[in-house]
Design a protein around this motif. Sequence first.
Motif, short mmCIF file in Angstrom:
data_model
loop_
_atom_site.label_atom_id
_atom_site.label_comp_id
_atom_site.label_asym_id
_atom_site.label_seq_id
_atom_site.Cartn_x
_atom_site.Cartn_y
_atom_site.Cartn_z
N ARG A 6 109.72 56.63 55.45
CA ARG A 6 110.38 55.31 54.60
C ARG A 6 109.29 54.75 54.05
O ARG A 6 107.96 54.33 54.75
N GLN A 7 109.30 54.46 52.67
CA GLN A 7 108.28 53.55 52.17
C GLN A 7 108.68 52.12 52.01
O GLN A 7 109.81 51.52 51.85
N GLY A 8 107.66 51.09 52.17
CA GLY A 8 107.99 49.81 52.15
C GLY A 8 107.71 49.36 50.77
O GLY A 8 107.31 50.10 49.76
N PRO A 9 107.91 48.03 50.54
CA PRO A 9 107.92 47.34 49.29
C PRO A 9 106.48 47.66 48.44
O PRO A 9 106.24 47.67 47.30
N ARG A 10 105.61 47.55 49.39
CA ARG A 10 104.18 47.39 48.80
C ARG A 10 103.74 48.94 48.24
O ARG A 10 103.33 48.97 47.21
N ALA A 11 104.28 49.96 49.23
CA ALA A 11 103.89 51.20 48.66
C ALA A 11 104.92 51.72 47.25
O ALA A 11 104.21 52.25 46.71
N ALA A 12 105.97 51.29 47.24
CA ALA A 12 106.93 51.39 46.08
C ALA A 12 106.39 50.65 44.96
O ALA A 12 106.17 51.26 43.71
N ARG A 14 103.04 49.87 44.60
CA ARG A 14 102.01 50.68 44.15
C ARG A 14 102.15 52.11 43.43
O ARG A 14 101.20 52.42 42.48
N GLY A 15 102.94 52.82 43.75
CA GLY A 15 103.78 53.86 43.04
C GLY A 15 104.29 53.49 41.60
O GLY A 15 104.00 54.10 40.57
N TRP A 16 105.03 52.18 41.38
CA TRP A 16 105.48 51.74 40.17
C TRP A 16 104.18 51.58 39.44
O TRP A 16 104.11 51.71 38.27
N ARG A 17 103.00 50.79 39.87
CA ARG A 17 101.92 50.25 39.07
C ARG A 17 100.99 51.38 38.56
O ARG A 17 100.49 51.29 37.82
N ALA A 18 100.99 52.66 39.34
CA ALA A 18 100.10 53.79 39.03
C ALA A 18 100.63 54.41 37.78
O ALA A 18 100.03 55.08 37.32
N HIS A 19 101.84 54.21 37.36
CA HIS A 19 102.63 54.97 36.38
C HIS A 19 102.59 54.18 35.02
O HIS A 19 103.26 54.27 34.08
N LEU A 71 104.08 46.34 30.25
CA LEU A 71 104.31 46.81 31.70
C LEU A 71 105.68 47.44 32.06
O LEU A 71 105.73 48.38 32.76
N PHE A 72 106.58 47.15 31.06
CA PHE A 72 107.93 47.89 31.40
C PHE A 72 108.39 48.87 30.28
O PHE A 72 109.44 49.66 30.55
N ASN A 73 107.50 49.22 29.38
CA ASN A 73 107.84 50.29 28.46
C ASN A 73 106.63 50.89 28.17
O ASN A 73 106.11 50.78 26.90
N PRO A 74 105.71 51.50 29.04
CA PRO A 74 104.32 51.96 28.66
C PRO A 74 104.46 53.24 28.03
O PRO A 74 103.44 53.48 27.31
#
Length: 148
Positions: A6-12, A14-19, A71-74
């Motif tokens: 299970r992923q926590g909010p921090r890992a989620a 970081r995944g969002w930020r990486a893309h 940020l929201f439409n890369p």
Amino acid sequence: MREHPRQGPRAAFRGWRAHRPFWGGLLLTLGGGEILLTEKASLKVVMHIGMQGLAGYLLPALMLILGLLILFNPGQRLFYSLTGILVSLGTWLTSNLGGFFVGLLLGAVGSCLAFGWLPDQEPRVSRRRRRKEARAARNPAQGAGEPA
């Protein structure tokens, strides 16, 4: 049992930020916000001055919006970043020298970071790891744990 932990909010996050070009969009947004905060004229005075006074609020607001769009439409980051650098440079003339150069520099650096971001790029390998792998390739026996 589940095979994915299970992923926590921090890992989620970081995944969002990486893309996406996160730092570029964030710096452009912060630059627009800083310029808006350094504006001292009220809206009543701005409307009396005319178009030049309105541009003092319009350009930093556009910087803020462009940063959020990055940020929201890369997928459209090239257009947003080119528009962001032009608007950032335009604030030098319209908004207290670009928020006393702080907002101008934040916007310019953020736009350049967003323009240069490449999606789906492999993470860089540190110099230490490259040297270690090169040594292991030259001496396979030493890489397996045997003393030299």
